[in-house]
Design an enzyme around this catalytic site. Structure first.
Site, PDB file in Angstrom:
ATOM      1  N   TYR A  61     -22.692   2.030 -10.880  1.00  0.00           N
ATOM      2  CA  TYR A  61     -22.323   0.963 -11.625  1.00  0.00           C
ATOM      3  C   TYR A  61     -20.739   0.910 -11.440  1.00  0.00           C
ATOM      4  CZ  TYR A  61     -26.563   0.839 -14.399  1.00  0.00           C
ATOM      5  OH  TYR A  61     -28.002   0.936 -14.550  1.00  0.00           O
ATOM      6  N   SER A  62     -20.425  -0.394 -10.922  1.00  0.00           N
ATOM      7  CA  SER A  62     -18.933  -0.632 -10.340  1.00  0.00           C
ATOM      8  C   SER A  62     -18.345   0.652  -9.676  1.00  0.00           C
ATOM      9  CB  SER A  62     -18.126  -0.942 -11.500  1.00  0.00           C
ATOM     10  OG  SER A  62     -18.554  -2.057 -12.140  1.00  0.00           O
TER      11      SER A  62
END
Length: 322
Positions: A61-62
């Site tokens: 995530y990111s």
């Protein structure tokens, strides 16, 4: 907030989970709708105030910044021992041989990197983000067992795979006396109900808890048909919930919600929560009312007639997360 056991394990989690995919640096290129660290703070604080102490993120995530945000938020708004912290491994983090997948090298390398970003010595739940067809199941399960025995994870879980794949991995763990999965993070909502065919029965038999992602179908069942958001316009994953054949389902949610005088999200989430296979749906907030709507859904008991109306228009879908 009610605390429930995750499957037949001894781990107790809040009845709702905080999904952290939307928190992270947009510069990573992971998505275009992430909230930066300052924008994400109210949601961490709100989760603690509402008793949502089960927090789920992933290394991808990111590209790691979500884990960094989560780790700092735990220190800022709670205590490590009061949060059930979950993260995941599988997707590409770098181009090296351990940068993706579920090989022993990848798992051992990525758990250490996640712990560094999270600022903790252990995670409560370490999940494989997908099935890895290129790595022997025995290699994956032994590596996960070693992560647990090293004290870096308390429990392990899986996510988004066919029932036969999950069964094979559980059997392999049993055969060798290794750590078994206690959870399955699967896609489940009024538009995508394919887990009802085989996976939920398997989870019940194996004593494994379900922690569904996308319980609101990326928000599709939380707003009237035809109403779009910025994320719907830029998220290719979210657009798969924009098929005309599913419009009657959304219309049914809108009708039941209007009759009850509550937001659509509360009705749609109440439907997910009523399934006995479901332990804790994962709610990924980007607006202040998202978490309060989710908590309110816990108090809604749908009638048999309402359930029939919500389910009447379902059409089979091919799972697209595997």
């Amino acid at each position: 907030m009610e605390q429930v056991r995750l499957g037949r394990s001894g781990l107790r989690v809040s009845r709702l989970a905080l999904g952290c995919m939307s928190f992270g640096n947009t510069a990573s290129g992971f998505n275009q709708w992430s909230l930066d660290e300052e924008e994400s703070q109210p949601f961490f604080r709100q989760a603690v105030e509402l008793g949502i102490t089960f927090w789920d993120t992933a290394n991808v995530y990111s590209l790691g910044s979500s884990e960094e945000f989560v780790g700092r938020a735990i220190s800022r708004y709670s205590r490590r021992e009061d949060i059930v912290l979950a993260t995941k491994v599988h997707f590409r983090m770098h181009d090296g041989p351990g940068g993706q997948g579920l090989s022993r090298k990848a798992i051992l390398e990525n758990i250490d990197a996640s712990l560094t970003r999270l600022g903790t010595h252990y995670v409560d739940l370490y999940q494989i983000h997908r099935f890895d067809p290129f790595t022997p199941v025995e290699e994956t399960m032994e590596a996960l067992h070693d992560v647990v025995k090293a004290g870096k994870a308390r429990y392990i879980g899986a996510s988004a795979m066919w029932a036969w794949q999950f069964s094979k991995m559980q059997y392999t763990a049993d055969l060798h006396g290794w750590t078994r999965f206690v959870s399955m993070q699967d896609e489940y909502n009024l538009i995508m109900r394919e887990e009802e065919r085989e996976m939920f029965g398997l989870l019940a038999d194996q004593g494994v808890g379900s922690i569904p992602f996308s319980p609101l179908a990326k928000g599709r069942v939380a707003r009237p048909w035809g109403e779009h958001t910025h994320r719907m316009d830029v998220d290719p994953v979210g657009r798969r919930y924009d098929q005309d054949a599913d419009a009657p389902i959304v219309d049914a949610v809108a009708a039941v919600a209007a009759e009850r005088g509550v937001p659509m999200a509360q009705v749609a989430l109440a439907w997910v929560l009523r399934n006995p296979a479901v332990t804790a749906p994962i709610v990924g907030p980007t607006r202040p009312h998202h978490l309060t709507d989710a908590v309110a859904a816990l108090d809604i008991t749908l009638t048999d007639d309402e359930v029939r109306r919500l389910e009447d228009h379902y059409a089979p879908h091919i799972p697209r997360s595997f």
